[in-house]
Design an enzyme around this catalytic site. Structure first.
Site, PDB file in Angstrom:
ATOM      1  N   ILE A  40       0.823  -1.200   0.000  1.00 21.05           N
ATOM      2  CA  ILE A  40       0.000   0.000   0.000  1.00 21.05           C
ATOM      3  C   ILE A  40       0.864   1.259   0.000  1.00 21.05           C
ATOM      4  O   ILE A  40       1.390   1.652   1.012  1.00 21.05           O
ATOM      5  CB  ILE A  40      -0.925   0.025   1.239  1.00 21.05           C
ATOM      6  CG1 ILE A  40      -1.727  -1.261   1.312  1.00 21.05           C
ATOM      7  CG2 ILE A  40      -1.843   1.234   1.170  1.00 21.05           C
ATOM      8  CD1 ILE A  40      -2.707  -1.438   0.166  1.00 21.05           C
ATOM      9  N   PRO A  41       0.999   1.874  -1.159  1.00 15.69           N
ATOM     10  CA  PRO A  41       1.796   3.108  -1.277  1.00 15.69           C
ATOM     11  C   PRO A  41       1.050   4.309  -0.735  1.00 15.69           C
ATOM     12  O   PRO A  41       0.551   5.132  -1.494  1.00 15.69           O
ATOM     13  CB  PRO A  41       2.029   3.223  -2.785  1.00 15.69           C
ATOM     14  CG  PRO A  41       0.840   2.548  -3.404  1.00 15.69           C
ATOM     15  CD  PRO A  41       0.394   1.494  -2.437  1.00 15.69           C
ATOM     16  N   CYS A  42       0.944   4.414   0.558  1.00 16.09           N
ATOM     17  CA  CYS A  42       0.197   5.514   1.177  1.00 16.09           C
ATOM     18  C   CYS A  42       0.771   6.864   0.777  1.00 16.09           C
ATOM     19  O   CYS A  42       0.063   7.856   0.718  1.00 16.09           O
ATOM     20  CB  CYS A  42       0.242   5.367   2.701  1.00 16.09           C
ATOM     21  SG  CYS A  42      -0.340   3.757   3.240  1.00 16.09           S
ATOM     22  N   HIS A  43       2.051   6.870   0.494  1.00 13.47           N
ATOM     23  CA  HIS A  43       2.694   8.144   0.166  1.00 13.47           C
ATOM     24  C   HIS A  43       2.188   8.689  -1.161  1.00 13.47           C
ATOM     25  O   HIS A  43       2.391   9.853  -1.466  1.00 13.47           O
ATOM     26  CB  HIS A  43       4.208   7.945   0.134  1.00 13.47           C
ATOM     27  CG  HIS A  43       4.648   6.916  -0.849  1.00 13.47           C
ATOM     28  ND1 HIS A  43       4.593   5.559  -0.574  1.00 13.47           N
ATOM     29  CD2 HIS A  43       5.124   7.029  -2.096  1.00 13.47           C
ATOM     30  CE1 HIS A  43       5.050   4.909  -1.645  1.00 13.47           C
ATOM     31  NE2 HIS A  43       5.367   5.769  -2.584  1.00 13.47           N
ATOM     32  N   VAL A  45      -0.879   8.828  -1.882  1.00 17.39           N
ATOM     33  CA  VAL A  45      -2.218   9.344  -1.617  1.00 17.39           C
ATOM     34  C   VAL A  45      -2.115  10.661  -0.864  1.00 17.39           C
ATOM     35  O   VAL A  45      -1.516  10.722   0.210  1.00 17.39           O
ATOM     36  CB  VAL A  45      -3.026   8.340  -0.774  1.00 17.39           C
ATOM     37  CG1 VAL A  45      -4.449   8.831  -0.605  1.00 17.39           C
ATOM     38  CG2 VAL A  45      -3.017   6.970  -1.439  1.00 17.39           C
TER      39      VAL A  45
END
Length: 93
Positions: A40-43, A45
């Site tokens: 999950i590439p939260c960065h 978002v």
DNA sequence: GCTTTGACTCTCG
DNA sequence: TCGAGAGCCAAAG
């Protein structure tokens, strides 16, 4: 979130829209909880204003800085926790 | 099961 | 332009 191409970012709003709901906060919640940290590439978002957001008081901390660095590596310019060329890197999916 | 909170967004003053 | 309020969904207490 995983479909976000490299060098591009998206907003909580867009993700929620794609989900067919207005669960902006739920999206952020899922990210914060981050069920799958590695996938999950939260960065990638960010907020509607292109801001990374406030992060547990670490808005200017090391964890965020690292994500910012990652975005910059992917071609996303980030200044003061905000996406600079937001319009160019924004992925509307 | 209800209440509170959150890395949000939009609208009104 | 900035601050406050309301709306939204989901997870935790």
């Amino acid at each position: 979130m995983k479909r976000i191409p490299k060098g591009r970012v998206t907003t909580y709003k867009i993700i929620a829209e794609r989900l067919g709901c207005r669960a902006y906060r739920a999206v952020g919640n899922a990210c914060r909880r981050n069920p799958n940290p590695p996938v999950i590439p939260c960065h990638r978002v960010v907020g509607s204003d292109g801001g990374i957001g406030g992060f547990g008081g670490e808005t200017s901390g090391s964890k965020i800085r690292k994500k910012i660095r990652l975005l910059e590596e992917e071609g996303v310019e980030v200044k003061n926790n905000k996406i600079v060329n937001f319009d160019r890197v924004l992925c509307r999916l």
